[in-house]
Write a protein that holds these residues in place. Structure first.
Motif, mmCIF file in Angstrom:
data_model
loop_
_atom_site.group_PDB
_atom_site.id
_atom_site.type_symbol
_atom_site.label_atom_id
_atom_site.label_comp_id
_atom_site.label_asym_id
_atom_site.label_seq_id
_atom_site.Cartn_x
_atom_site.Cartn_y
_atom_site.Cartn_z
ATOM 1 N N ILE A 1 3.208 -9.382 -7.279
ATOM 2 C CA ILE A 1 3.441 -8.132 -6.551
ATOM 3 C C ILE A 1 2.438 -7.097 -7.048
ATOM 4 C CG2 ILE A 1 5.133 -6.424 -5.827
ATOM 5 C CD1 ILE A 1 5.950 -9.346 -5.203
ATOM 6 N N THR A 2 1.676 -6.532 -6.121
ATOM 7 C CA THR A 2 0.682 -5.518 -6.450
ATOM 8 C C THR A 2 1.031 -4.224 -5.734
ATOM 9 O OG1 THR A 2 -1.077 -7.157 -6.774
ATOM 10 C CG2 THR A 2 -1.769 -4.899 -6.329
ATOM 11 N N THR A 3 1.162 -3.142 -6.495
ATOM 12 C CA THR A 3 1.485 -1.831 -5.937
ATOM 13 C C THR A 3 0.233 -0.960 -5.977
ATOM 14 O OG1 THR A 3 3.747 -2.040 -6.801
ATOM 15 C CG2 THR A 3 3.021 0.164 -6.092
ATOM 16 N N ILE A 4 -0.194 -0.480 -4.808
ATOM 17 C CA ILE A 4 -1.421 0.313 -4.677
ATOM 18 C C ILE A 4 -1.056 1.767 -4.414
ATOM 19 C CG2 ILE A 4 -3.599 0.576 -3.433
ATOM 20 C CD1 ILE A 4 -3.424 -2.085 -4.886
ATOM 21 N N MET A 5 -1.678 2.681 -5.175
ATOM 22 C CA MET A 5 -1.355 4.110 -5.057
ATOM 23 C C MET A 5 -2.639 4.916 -4.919
ATOM 24 S SD MET A 5 1.448 3.867 -8.103
ATOM 25 C CE MET A 5 0.404 2.617 -8.866
ATOM 26 N N PRO A 6 -3.241 4.926 -3.735
ATOM 27 C CA PRO A 6 -4.501 5.654 -3.557
ATOM 28 C C PRO A 6 -4.304 7.130 -3.240
ATOM 29 C CG PRO A 6 -3.954 4.478 -1.555
ATOM 30 C CD PRO A 6 -2.856 4.180 -2.542
ATOM 31 N N PHE A 7 -5.327 7.910 -3.531
ATOM 32 C CA PHE A 7 -5.439 9.300 -3.099
ATOM 33 C C PHE A 7 -5.753 9.278 -1.600
ATOM 34 C CE2 PHE A 7 -7.959 13.457 -3.400
ATOM 35 C CZ PHE A 7 -6.836 14.253 -3.619
ATOM 36 N N MET B 1 -5.710 5.173 -7.689
ATOM 37 C CA MET B 1 -7.116 5.581 -7.635
ATOM 38 C C MET B 1 -7.249 6.916 -6.895
ATOM 39 S SD MET B 1 -8.525 2.738 -4.898
ATOM 40 C CE MET B 1 -7.274 1.548 -4.406
ATOM 41 N N PRO B 2 -8.179 7.786 -7.326
ATOM 42 C CA PRO B 2 -9.130 7.595 -8.424
ATOM 43 C C PRO B 2 -8.542 7.856 -9.805
ATOM 44 C CG PRO B 2 -9.505 9.722 -7.418
ATOM 45 C CD PRO B 2 -8.431 9.057 -6.599
ATOM 46 N N LEU B 3 -7.467 8.674 -9.908
ATOM 47 C CA LEU B 3 -6.848 8.882 -11.216
ATOM 48 C C LEU B 3 -6.041 7.645 -11.585
ATOM 49 C CD1 LEU B 3 -5.508 12.560 -11.006
ATOM 50 C CD2 LEU B 3 -7.495 11.736 -12.286
ATOM 51 N N PRO B 4 -6.204 7.113 -12.774
ATOM 52 C CA PRO B 4 -5.431 5.933 -13.155
ATOM 53 C C PRO B 4 -3.952 6.250 -13.318
ATOM 54 C CG PRO B 4 -6.729 6.732 -15.016
ATOM 55 C CD PRO B 4 -7.154 7.536 -13.818
ATOM 56 N N TYR B 5 -3.133 5.273 -13.051
ATOM 57 C CA TYR B 5 -1.679 5.418 -13.115
ATOM 58 C C TYR B 5 -1.232 5.945 -14.475
ATOM 59 C CZ TYR B 5 3.232 3.929 -13.266
ATOM 60 O OH TYR B 5 4.591 3.888 -13.395
ATOM 61 N N TRP B 6 -1.767 5.382 -15.551
ATOM 62 C CA TRP B 6 -1.338 5.767 -16.893
ATOM 63 C C TRP B 6 -1.629 7.238 -17.172
ATOM 64 C CZ3 TRP B 6 -4.825 7.925 -20.150
ATOM 65 C CH2 TRP B 6 -6.182 7.641 -19.938
ATOM 66 N N PHE B 7 -2.761 7.755 -16.648
ATOM 67 C CA PHE B 7 -3.125 9.156 -16.890
ATOM 68 C C PHE B 7 -2.113 10.089 -16.248
ATOM 69 C CE2 PHE B 7 -5.128 13.062 -15.380
ATOM 70 C CZ PHE B 7 -5.616 13.588 -16.571
ATOM 71 N N ILE B 8 -1.726 9.764 -15.012
ATOM 72 C CA ILE B 8 -0.760 10.608 -14.300
ATOM 73 C C ILE B 8 0.580 10.597 -15.019
ATOM 74 C CG2 ILE B 8 0.497 10.928 -12.131
ATOM 75 C CD1 ILE B 8 -1.917 9.534 -10.740
ATOM 76 N N ILE C 1 0.861 -1.178 0.000
ATOM 77 C CA ILE C 1 0.000 0.000 0.000
ATOM 78 C C ILE C 1 0.897 1.226 0.000
ATOM 79 C CG2 ILE C 1 -1.948 1.164 1.088
ATOM 80 C CD1 ILE C 1 -2.514 -1.746 0.181
ATOM 81 N N CYS C 2 1.015 1.843 -1.149
ATOM 82 C CA CYS C 2 1.842 3.036 -1.308
ATOM 83 C C CYS C 2 0.932 4.259 -1.303
ATOM 84 C CB CYS C 2 2.687 2.910 -2.578
ATOM 85 S SG CYS C 2 3.795 1.463 -2.540
ATOM 86 N N SER C 3 1.057 5.153 -2.249
ATOM 87 C CA SER C 3 0.249 6.362 -2.247
ATOM 88 C C SER C 3 0.413 7.082 -3.571
ATOM 89 C CB SER C 3 0.678 7.284 -1.103
ATOM 90 O OG SER C 3 0.074 8.565 -1.213
ATOM 91 N N SER C 4 -0.625 7.826 -3.971
ATOM 92 C CA SER C 4 -0.488 8.679 -5.154
ATOM 93 C C SER C 4 0.521 9.787 -4.898
ATOM 94 C CB SER C 4 -1.838 9.268 -5.558
ATOM 95 O OG SER C 4 -2.399 10.025 -4.505
ATOM 96 N N ALA C 5 0.849 10.024 -3.615
ATOM 97 C CA ALA C 5 1.916 10.985 -3.288
ATOM 98 C C ALA C 5 3.265 10.486 -3.790
ATOM 99 C CB ALA C 5 1.972 11.223 -1.783
#
Length: 269
Positions: free
Chosen positions: A182-188, A228-235, A140-144
């Motif tokens: 391996i799953t990397t999660i990047m939530p707002f 989430m909510p912005l998809p990784y590819w968009f950022i 559990i990472c972060s969009s930060a």
């Protein structure tokens, strides 16, 4: 990767989305749920609450900023319980200040918990997963860790490190031909109390229950990266295509991200 009859270990599992993911693991048929947390009362309360569910619940009080404590407790887990099937590195902290306002302890502790700990914990359990050639690690990472942000410099640094390590580990397992997912999660921001006081003009503050459910499904579907909510590819696409000044203008004036931490309070102990 399904949870049925699996042994699941969740750090920071006595509160927030960690606790919700623990419940969801048991509801999905996990045979054993191991919870690591520094909050002893929280551990006891969570165990009492989850005792109504099927599955064995084992709790350990662990300060994940202490690598020696991680290594010793991991060995106890392996000796007493056995191999971990699903590891969810969820524990984390945030200090919302301008960089010059941080103490040296702030810096050391945030990097230790948010970046170093997930590496030490995974290192402790990964060899047995590799030997069995099956397992799942969710970080559990972060969009930060994707977008720079004022008053989050050290937090962002820790999450950039976590994301870089997590996806590099995924590529290593692929290169070695191992069925370790391996799953990397990047939530707002998630509405759990950790980010009390943050503001968001357009992007929604994430609610814990549906956010935890999306993470569980990402593990089940062996998703590589989930933002989430912005998809990784968009950022990443926006950062790659737009000049810095235009990207910053959009983040500031459209999404309001750079002002989000102005009234940050955080979880009050």
């Amino acid at each position: 990767m399904n949870f049925n009859n699996k042994t699941v270990l969740i750090t920071g599992g006595a509160s927030g989305i960690g606790k919700i993911m623990g419940r969801k693991s048991l509801e999905r048929g996990a045979a054993k749920l191991i919870i690591w947390d520094i909050n002893e009362k929280g551990l006891a309360d969570t165990k009492a609450e989850f005792d109504r569910l099927a599955g064995e619940i084992i709790t350990y009080k662990v300060d994940v900023s202490n690598s020696e404590e991680i290594i010793n407790t991991a060995q106890v887990v392996k000796d007493k319980i056995g191999t971990i099937d699903v590891l969810i590195n969820n524990a984390g902290i945030v200090v919302g200040k301008y960089f010059h306002e941080h103490t040296h302890l702030d810096i050391s502790r945030m990097m230790a918990i948010n970046a170093d700990a997930i590496m030490h914990i995974t290192r402790a359990f990964l060899p047995e997963m590799m030997q069995r050639n099956i397992g799942s690690v969710c970080n559990i990472c972060s969009s930060a860790g994707l977008i720079s942000n004022p008053k989050m410099s050290v937090y962002a640094a820790s999450k950039w490190a976590a994301i870089g390590w997590s996806d590099s580990l995924r590529l290593e397992m692929k290169q070695l031909g191992k069925r370790i997912y391996i799953t990397t999660i990047m939530p707002f921001y998630i509405n759990t109390g950790m980010f009390d006081g943050v503001k968001s003009s357009i992007l929604p503050i994430l609610e814990p229950e549906p956010t935890a459910e999306r993470i569980m499904k990402a593990i089940e579907h062996k998703t590589k990266m989930l933002a989430m909510p912005l998809p990784y590819w968009f950022i990443r696409l926006s950062q790659g295509l737009l000049p810095i000044r235009i990207f910053e203008w959009i983040m500031q004036h459209i999404f309001g991200i750079y002002d989000g931490m102005k009234e940050f309070k955080g979880r009050q102990s």
